[in-house]
Design a protein around this motif. Sequence first.
Motif, PDB file in Angstrom:
ATOM      1  N   ASP A 109       4.504   2.872   5.071  1.00 26.29           N
ATOM      2  CA  ASP A 109       5.247   2.821   6.325  1.00 26.29           C
ATOM      3  C   ASP A 109       4.811   1.618   7.137  1.00 26.29           C
ATOM      4  OD1 ASP A 109       5.031   6.381   6.462  1.00 26.29           O
ATOM      5  OD2 ASP A 109       6.802   5.161   5.998  1.00 26.29           O
ATOM      6  N   LEU A 110       5.790   0.890   7.643  1.00 29.43           N
ATOM      7  CA  LEU A 110       5.492  -0.248   8.494  1.00 29.43           C
ATOM      8  C   LEU A 110       5.177   0.260   9.896  1.00 29.43           C
ATOM      9  CD1 LEU A 110       5.407  -3.303   8.980  1.00 29.43           C
ATOM     10  CD2 LEU A 110       7.868  -3.208   9.449  1.00 29.43           C
ATOM     11  N   ASN A 111       3.991  -0.067  10.379  1.00 26.67           N
ATOM     12  CA  ASN A 111       3.579   0.323  11.729  1.00 26.67           C
ATOM     13  C   ASN A 111       3.458  -0.954  12.548  1.00 26.67           C
ATOM     14  OD1 ASN A 111       2.025   0.949  14.060  1.00 26.67           O
ATOM     15  ND2 ASN A 111       1.185   2.760  13.045  1.00 26.67           N
ATOM     16  N   LYS A 112       4.498  -1.228  13.337  1.00 23.40           N
ATOM     17  CA  LYS A 112       4.514  -2.490  14.081  1.00 23.40           C
ATOM     18  C   LYS A 112       3.453  -2.506  15.177  1.00 23.40           C
ATOM     19  CE  LYS A 112       9.294  -3.778  13.179  1.00 23.40           C
ATOM     20  NZ  LYS A 112      10.593  -4.163  13.757  1.00 23.40           N
ATOM     21  N   GLY A 113       3.132  -1.334  15.725  1.00 21.13           N
ATOM     22  CA  GLY A 113       2.114  -1.289  16.772  1.00 21.13           C
ATOM     23  C   GLY A 113       0.746  -1.684  16.254  1.00 21.13           C
ATOM     24  N   GLU A 114       0.438  -1.223  15.042  1.00 26.14           N
ATOM     25  CA  GLU A 114      -0.850  -1.559  14.439  1.00 26.14           C
ATOM     26  C   GLU A 114      -0.747  -2.740  13.475  1.00 26.14           C
ATOM     27  OE1 GLU A 114      -2.622   3.034  14.508  1.00 26.14           O
ATOM     28  OE2 GLU A 114      -2.396   1.966  12.608  1.00 26.14           O
ATOM     29  N   THR A 115       0.444  -3.305  13.350  1.00 30.78           N
ATOM     30  CA  THR A 115       0.722  -4.394  12.381  1.00 30.78           C
ATOM     31  C   THR A 115       0.113  -4.059  11.030  1.00 30.78           C
ATOM     32  OG1 THR A 115      -1.187  -5.730  13.127  1.00 30.78           O
ATOM     33  CG2 THR A 115       0.954  -6.172  14.155  1.00 30.78           C
ATOM     34  N   SER A 116       0.475  -2.884  10.532  1.00 28.23           N
ATOM     35  CA  SER A 116      -0.066  -2.439   9.248  1.00 28.23           C
ATOM     36  C   SER A 116       1.051  -1.966   8.333  1.00 28.23           C
ATOM     37  CB  SER A 116      -1.083  -1.313   9.461  1.00 28.23           C
ATOM     38  OG  SER A 116      -0.438  -0.142   9.910  1.00 28.23           O
ATOM     39  N   PHE A 117       0.726  -1.958   7.055  1.00 27.67           N
ATOM     40  CA  PHE A 117       1.669  -1.500   6.021  1.00 27.67           C
ATOM     41  C   PHE A 117       0.826  -0.922   4.900  1.00 27.67           C
ATOM     42  CE2 PHE A 117       5.634  -1.013   4.107  1.00 27.67           C
ATOM     43  CZ  PHE A 117       5.715  -1.613   2.855  1.00 27.67           C
ATOM     44  N   HIS A 118       0.155   0.171   5.179  1.00 32.83           N
ATOM     45  CA  HIS A 118      -0.771   0.768   4.223  1.00 32.83           C
ATOM     46  C   HIS A 118      -0.020   1.521   3.137  1.00 32.83           C
ATOM     47  CE1 HIS A 118      -3.597  -0.527   7.113  1.00 32.83           C
ATOM     48  NE2 HIS A 118      -3.670   0.582   7.846  1.00 32.83           N
ATOM     49  N   LEU A 119      -0.533   1.440   1.927  1.00 31.82           N
ATOM     50  CA  LEU A 119       0.064   2.103   0.762  1.00 31.82           C
ATOM     51  C   LEU A 119      -0.669   3.417   0.514  1.00 31.82           C
ATOM     52  CD1 LEU A 119       2.121   1.736  -1.623  1.00 31.82           C
ATOM     53  CD2 LEU A 119       0.213   0.778  -2.924  1.00 31.82           C
ATOM     54  N   LYS A 120       0.108   4.494   0.364  1.00 35.03           N
ATOM     55  CA  LYS A 120      -0.531   5.806   0.251  1.00 35.03           C
ATOM     56  C   LYS A 120       0.038   6.592  -0.918  1.00 35.03           C
ATOM     57  CE  LYS A 120      -1.032   6.103   5.274  1.00 35.03           C
ATOM     58  NZ  LYS A 120      -0.719   6.854   6.501  1.00 35.03           N
ATOM     59  N   LYS A 121      -0.841   7.423  -1.467  1.00 36.11           N
ATOM     60  CA  LYS A 121      -0.412   8.366  -2.488  1.00 36.11           C
ATOM     61  C   LYS A 121      -1.283   9.603  -2.341  1.00 36.11           C
ATOM     62  CE  LYS A 121       0.620   8.896  -7.406  1.00 36.11           C
ATOM     63  NZ  LYS A 121       0.775   8.228  -8.704  1.00 36.11           N
ATOM     64  N   PRO A 122      -0.687  10.777  -2.316  1.00 40.47           N
ATOM     65  CA  PRO A 122      -1.489  11.986  -2.038  1.00 40.47           C
ATOM     66  C   PRO A 122      -2.451  12.359  -3.161  1.00 40.47           C
ATOM     67  CG  PRO A 122       0.817  12.548  -2.393  1.00 40.47           C
ATOM     68  CD  PRO A 122       0.748  11.068  -2.348  1.00 40.47           C
ATOM     69  N   PHE A 123      -2.054  12.103  -4.411  1.00 38.24           N
ATOM     70  CA  PHE A 123      -2.894  12.531  -5.544  1.00 38.24           C
ATOM     71  C   PHE A 123      -2.937  11.404  -6.570  1.00 38.24           C
ATOM     72  CE2 PHE A 123      -2.923  16.678  -3.789  1.00 38.24           C
ATOM     73  CZ  PHE A 123      -1.623  16.981  -3.396  1.00 38.24           C
ATOM     74  N   ALA A 124      -4.057  10.718  -6.648  1.00 39.31           N
ATOM     75  CA  ALA A 124      -4.171   9.575  -7.550  1.00 39.31           C
ATOM     76  C   ALA A 124      -4.190  10.012  -9.005  1.00 39.31           C
ATOM     77  CB  ALA A 124      -5.451   8.808  -7.231  1.00 39.31           C
ATOM     78  N   GLN A 125      -3.571   9.190  -9.854  1.00 37.87           N
ATOM     79  CA  GLN A 125      -3.569   9.388 -11.296  1.00 37.87           C
ATOM     80  C   GLN A 125      -4.291   8.219 -11.963  1.00 37.87           C
ATOM     81  OE1 GLN A 125      -2.239  12.266 -12.539  1.00 37.87           O
ATOM     82  NE2 GLN A 125      -1.954  12.756 -10.371  1.00 37.87           N
ATOM     83  N   GLU A 126      -4.808   8.461 -13.164  1.00 39.81           N
ATOM     84  CA  GLU A 126      -5.539   7.399 -13.862  1.00 39.81           C
ATOM     85  C   GLU A 126      -4.653   6.180 -14.089  1.00 39.81           C
ATOM     86  OE1 GLU A 126      -7.413  10.521 -16.762  1.00 39.81           O
ATOM     87  OE2 GLU A 126      -8.419   8.592 -17.084  1.00 39.81           O
ATOM     88  N   GLU A 127      -3.374   6.424 -14.337  1.00 40.21           N
ATOM     89  CA  GLU A 127      -2.461   5.305 -14.613  1.00 40.21           C
ATOM     90  C   GLU A 127      -2.158   4.476 -13.360  1.00 40.21           C
ATOM     91  OE1 GLU A 127      -1.916   8.493 -15.357  1.00 40.21           O
ATOM     92  OE2 GLU A 127       0.094   9.152 -14.739  1.00 40.21           O
ATOM     93  N   ASP A 128      -2.642   4.909 -12.206  1.00 40.35           N
ATOM     94  CA  ASP A 128      -2.470   4.107 -10.993  1.00 40.35           C
ATOM     95  C   ASP A 128      -3.491   2.972 -10.911  1.00 40.35           C
ATOM     96  OD1 ASP A 128      -1.826   7.144  -9.122  1.00 40.35           O
ATOM     97  OD2 ASP A 128      -0.399   5.795 -10.117  1.00 40.35           O
ATOM     98  N   SER A 129      -4.479   2.994 -11.771  1.00 40.05           N
ATOM     99  CA  SER A 129      -5.494   1.931 -11.761  1.00 40.05           C
ATOM    100  C   SER A 129      -4.822   0.581 -12.008  1.00 40.05           C
ATOM    101  CB  SER A 129      -6.557   2.186 -12.830  1.00 40.05           C
ATOM    102  OG  SER A 129      -7.275   3.361 -12.544  1.00 40.05           O
TER     103      SER A 129
END
Lengths: 115, 108
Positions: free
Chosen positions: B62-82
């Motif tokens: 999500d683009l947060n213009k107030g914090e000038t951030s665009f963090h990438l999130k995933k609730p449950f990491a998988q090994e193939e996300d490496s």
Amino acid sequence: DTGVSQDPRHKITKRGQNVTFRCDPISEHNRLYWYRQTLGQGPEFLTYFQNEAQLEKSRLLSDRFSAERPKGSFSTLEIQRTEQGDSAMYLCASSSRTPNTGELFFGEGSRLTVL
Amino acid sequence: AQRVTQPEKLLSVFKGAPVELKCNYSYSGSPELFWYVQYSRQRLQLLLRHISRESIKGFTADLNKGETSFHLKKPFAQEEDSAMYYCAFLSGNTPLVFGKGTRLSVIA
């Protein structure tokens, strides 16, 4: 079409020699980009073409570097009088014309090692 | 000048744990932001873009213009996300500007 292809994949050369890399973009894409990537860094923009016109060059692109895209299809990146600092992965990418969607399709890169 | 900052070079998480890869940008206008990913021995590819507001492989950003951030999130990491993850910035017709990248390592 197998995507963006680059040649050679690896090049080892001695300091002072000239090297040339070739990039074949996806056939219907008329924007072509060159980026450079060194260890621990993200891709850094070098230059880009729209068709055969070179529209922008980074200050990273010194006079020893020249890029061409003569017929608006493949492109070459030449480095003259190579220096050890030129050692890097050279990435080519292509995209469709407009709008500038930010979706670039990258090749596998050409890794240059200058001894 | 436009700049994209990824403060973490390496992020290690256990499989099943939540993941957040940080990205901050500096730009006074309305940017377009992207996440690119490079899996081992594969080429760099687009993962997602903020204007699409989509979830790809379980990842959202999500683009947060107030914090000038665009963090990438995933609730449950998988090994193939490496993989290596790069945040990228676009304004107008300028070429994409990439951050330095974060290596995500998901531990089984």
